[in-house]
Design a protein around this motif. Structure first.
Motif, PDB file in Angstrom:
ATOM      1  N   LEU A 374      51.989  39.245  61.646  1.00 14.46           N
ATOM      2  CA  LEU A 374      51.696  37.818  61.777  1.00 14.46           C
ATOM      3  C   LEU A 374      50.598  37.525  62.793  1.00 14.46           C
ATOM      4  N   CYS A 429      56.035  37.091  51.693  1.00 17.89           N
ATOM      5  CA  CYS A 429      54.948  36.118  51.660  1.00 17.89           C
ATOM      6  C   CYS A 429      55.468  34.795  51.109  1.00 17.89           C
ATOM      7  N   CYS A 430      54.779  33.743  51.440  1.00 23.89           N
ATOM      8  CA  CYS A 430      55.146  32.428  50.940  1.00 23.89           C
ATOM      9  C   CYS A 430      53.882  31.583  50.837  1.00 23.89           C
ATOM     10  N   GLU A 432      52.717  27.722  51.405  1.00 21.48           N
ATOM     11  CA  GLU A 432      53.120  26.434  51.954  1.00 21.48           C
ATOM     12  C   GLU A 432      52.688  25.295  51.035  1.00 21.48           C
ATOM     13  N   SER A 470      50.863  32.236  53.573  1.00 23.07           N
ATOM     14  CA  SER A 470      51.447  32.589  54.867  1.00 23.07           C
ATOM     15  C   SER A 470      52.408  33.752  54.672  1.00 23.07           C
ATOM     16  N   SER A 472      56.043  35.539  55.982  1.00 22.56           N
ATOM     17  CA  SER A 472      57.311  35.233  56.618  1.00 22.56           C
ATOM     18  C   SER A 472      58.003  36.541  56.966  1.00 22.56           C
ATOM     19  N   TYR A 473      59.103  36.419  57.689  1.00 31.27           N
ATOM     20  CA  TYR A 473      59.755  37.628  58.182  1.00 31.27           C
ATOM     21  C   TYR A 473      61.260  37.422  58.160  1.00 31.27           C
ATOM     22  N   ALA A 489      58.126  29.767  62.774  1.00 29.78           N
ATOM     23  CA  ALA A 489      57.158  28.768  62.305  1.00 29.78           C
ATOM     24  C   ALA A 489      55.903  28.775  63.177  1.00 29.78           C
ATOM     25  N   TYR A 491      54.759  31.426  64.822  1.00 27.10           N
ATOM     26  CA  TYR A 491      54.031  32.638  64.424  1.00 27.10           C
ATOM     27  C   TYR A 491      53.214  32.371  63.155  1.00 27.10           C
ATOM     28  N   GLN A 492      53.815  31.664  62.210  1.00 25.98           N
ATOM     29  CA  GLN A 492      53.136  31.409  60.938  1.00 25.98           C
ATOM     30  C   GLN A 492      51.913  30.518  61.124  1.00 25.98           C
ATOM     31  N   PHE A 495      49.256  32.764  62.365  1.00 24.14           N
ATOM     32  CA  PHE A 495      48.803  33.652  61.297  1.00 24.14           C
ATOM     33  C   PHE A 495      47.887  32.921  60.318  1.00 24.14           C
ATOM     34  N   ARG A 496      48.257  31.721  59.926  1.00 21.29           N
ATOM     35  CA  ARG A 496      47.455  30.995  58.943  1.00 21.29           C
ATOM     36  C   ARG A 496      46.057  30.707  59.480  1.00 21.29           C
TER      37      ARG A 496
END
Length: 707
Positions: A374, A429-430, A432, A470, A472-473, A489, A491-492, A495-496
């Motif tokens: 991330l 992965c996700c 948003e 994004s 996820s973990y 959130a 961290y995400q 990362f983004r």
């Protein structure tokens, strides 16, 4: 969550306990009879004692004294005498009036009235003992009533001894008054306490606080103060037993809701992976009002001790604080031994939980793994992923297949150095539902706190997977206490931002390769030459930004947090250091500075527009067929050689005469430089209050100076 005594289910008191008054000590006052003497003479009950046949004034003073002493011995234990009546004040359950025969000798009346306060105190205390022994009044009241009952036994023994002396003819009214003196102050002090407790319906810690405050108020009377302290000690035994179960076992054994720690059983540990506010850790166990004054300064430590023990129990790791005879919490006093016991229990529970999370569940290893993915500490998997997922990520938001992205991510993880990470399977992965800018505008909306100016951030047009992708973990209990949904959130968000910067960098690198492919053509002084300089400036800008984010923000802050976690003494310190790290990174990564972020996003948008337009610009000015087929620059060199061999002068002529190309490049250059110049003052002013921006300002402003 706060539990009140009204919500606690208590065993019901049998009806006969209230319906049969002769089972209590109040039936003496409730009996209503009229003396035959009063009926015959028409005298009032107030003027004559109940059941008497002759007015006391008919006797000599010596005989009257004997009768009065006999009556007073009865009244001292709450029983009416022949010439002394007891009346309950109408509308006031805690008030009694004592009336004597009006014909009694005045001196005897005055002496009798001096003893009446002691009689009233006894009746009030006795009534309190009976009423507060019911289940619903709680353990503290039960213990307090038991201590009062023991005191009343001593009091009744004193009355019995006085009666014995009276039967032997050795007790005068003055002597009775003398022997009652030692009990007078103590009984009156206790009656004041129970009147306050009854009037306010005190339970639990309220009773303890009342006893302690009254003991302090009676500091001038050593005997009374000692008695009140003893009563407080006896009443606190039940409370300390509840406290002992909590700090040594992590169990709330509180049948009547008296303890100052409440448990919200509706919150389960699984909620930590979904709940943005991490309510489980903060609200599963929480402090209520009404903390005993002698525990007020250490209430937080007590709460944490039991919480730590409960976490270990939830992990299936049954542990109990070692208990010895010396560590029993059966008393509190000036030696503060109970504080030492609580502190040692806290140290044990904290150390055990910290070792469990660090050793068995490898917290630091999990954090390092999250950092790899991330925070892009090891980004080789990301390069491979962006190559194979390029087509899917460029689709519109509604057309993206998350399952396909997940399979591509798994492939990238298995075929790169990330496969050596034991936690790489926890990465998912996700996609948003909104861009990073819009998400930042509602940051912490669950806590009704938004980023200042965040609502002014504009949503990009035609949002694709590149703006919404994004990682996820999967974080399991008990690590979810530290790496909660809220922490993940954050961290995400980082990362983004990094992911999009990497995307901009890749696009500019592709444009730079295109320029490098036509270096053999003599393009100096043309629009293509200016385009090459502009591309280099953009690359320096994005590389300076990435260098700042990774090497000047994330890495130093990570090492500071890592060192702090190594020396942390409790899980709450770990949570505090981790949250501080994330908040500091969010701020230093510009994500909490909307004015700066808007300018940076504008510059990134210009870079992407320029990189996308470069292919068309160069193909329009140079006659290189099928240039778009090799936008990555892999075959550009060969094709440009062919073009040069055909007509290099013709290509130069085209590039010089094509005003549209020149205008387009000049437009990009002007917009880029304008945005850089606007960013300069904002960075300079912000760096005065945010020193970490100083070096970023120097690097980015240096880009502008090269133009």
């Amino acid at each position: 969550m706060e539990n009140s005594s009204s919500t606690i289910s208590c065993p019901s008191t049998p009806r006969w306990n209230s319906e049969r008054p002769f089972l209590t000590g109040q039936f003496h006052q409730d009996t209503k009879t009229t003396s035959r003497f009063a009926e015959a003479k028409g005298l009032s009950v107030d003027s004559l004692s109940l059941g008497s046949t002759t007015a006391i004034g008919c006797y000599d003073a010596a005989v009257q004294e004997l009768i009065v002493i006999d009556d007073l011995l009865s009244v001292l234990v709450g029983i009416e005498g022949r010439y002394i009546s007891i009346k309950r004040v109408r509308g006031k359950e805690d008030k009694f009036s004592f009336q004597v025969d009006a014909s009694m000798d005045l001196a005897l009346q005055e002496l009798s009235k001096r003893i009446f306060p002691l009689c009233e105190s006894f009746m009030l205390i006795n009534q309190f003992v009976e009423s507060r022994s019911q289940f619903s009044n709680g353990l503290v009241n039960h213990a307090f009533a038991a201590a009062l009952r023991a005191l009343l036994l001593d009091y009744q023994a004193m009355v019995a001894q006085l009666e014995h002396q009276f039967r032997l003819g050795r007790l005068s009214l003055q002597g009775l008054w003398f022997y009652c003196q030692p009990m007078m102050g103590s009984m009156q002090a206790l009656s004041i306490v129970i009147q306050k407790a009854s009037a306010n319906n005190f339970v639990g810690s309220e009773v303890l606080n009342l006893l302690q405050s009254q003991a302090k108020a009676m500091a001038g009377d050593n005997a009374v103060r000692s008695l009140l302290e003893k009563m407080a000690q006896c009443a606190s035994n039940a409370y300390l037993s509840i406290l002992e179960r909590w700090v040594y076992d992590g169990v709330i054994d509180d049948p009547y809701g008296e303890f100052f720690i409440a448990e919200n059983k509706t919150l389960q540990k699984e909620s930590l992976t979904q709940d943005y506010d991490a309510k489980y850790w903060r609200q599963r166990y929480s402090l209520k009002d009404g903390i005993p004054s002698f525990l007020a300064n250490i209430a937080g430590t007590i709460l944490m001790t039991g919480k730590y023990l409960n976490v270990m129990r939830e992990c299936g790791h049954h542990v109990q604080v070692p208990v010895s005879e010396n560590s029993k919490l059966m008393s509190f006093g000036t030696n503060h031994h109970y504080l030492e016991c609580i502190k040692s229990a806290y140290d044990f529970a904290s150390g055990e939980l910290l070792n469990l999370i660090k050793e068995k569940y490898d917290l630091l290893g999990k954090l390092r793994s999250i950092k790899h993915y991330l925070l892009l500490d090891q980004g080789d998997f990301l390069v491979h992923f962006m190559d194979i997922a390029k087509d899917e990520l460029t689709k519109k938001l509604d057309d993206i297949s998350v399952a396909k992205l997940q399979s591509l991510l798994d492939l990238a993880l298995r075929t790169t150095a990330a496969a050596a990470d034991p936690f790489h399977e926890d990465l998912t992965c996700c996609v948003e539902t909104s861009s990073l800018l819009k998400r930042l505008g509602t940051l912490d909306s669950e806590n009704s706190r938004t980023v200042p100016g965040g609502n002014d951030l504009e949503e990009p047009v035609n949002v694709t997977g590149l703006e919404t992708f994004s990682l996820s973990y999967k974080v399991r209990w008990p690590l979810s206490i530290v790496i909660s949904r809220k922490a993940l959130a954050k961290y995400q968000l980082i990362f983004r931002f990094l992911f999009h910067c990497k995307h901009v960098d890749r696009q500019l690198c592709g444009a730079w390769q295109v320029h490098q492919g036509i270096r053999t053509l003599k393009m100096r002084g043309t629009a293509i030459s200016r385009s090459s300089l502009l591309c280099r400036s953009m690359l320096k800008f994005i590389n300076s930004l990435l260098h700042y984010l990774t090497f000047e923000v994330l890495e130093p802050n990570w090492h500071v947090m890592h060192n702090r976690l190594q020396t942390a003494k409790s899980i709450d310190e770990v949570i505090q250091h981790h949250d501080f790290f994330l908040d500091k990174c969010l701020r230093e990564c510009l994500l909490l500075l909307p004015e700066l972020l808007k300018k940076v996003e504008k510059l990134k948008s210009l870079c992407l527009q320029y990189a996308a337009a470069t292919q068309w610009l160069i193909s329009s000015s140079i006659d290189i067929p099928s240039l778009e087929e090799s936008s990555d620059g892999s075959n550009v060199s060969e094709k440009t050689k062919q073009s040069k061999s055909r007509s290099p002068s013709h290509a130069l002529k085209l590039s010089s005469s094509n005003t549209n190309v020149t205008d387009s490049i000049l437009k990009f250059e002007k917009e880029f430089n304008t945005e850089l110049q606007r960013l300069g003052p904002i960075l300079s002013s912000s760096s005065q209050t945010e020193p970490y921006l100083t070096h970023l300002a120097q690097c980015i402003l240096g880009v502008g100076n090269e133009q």
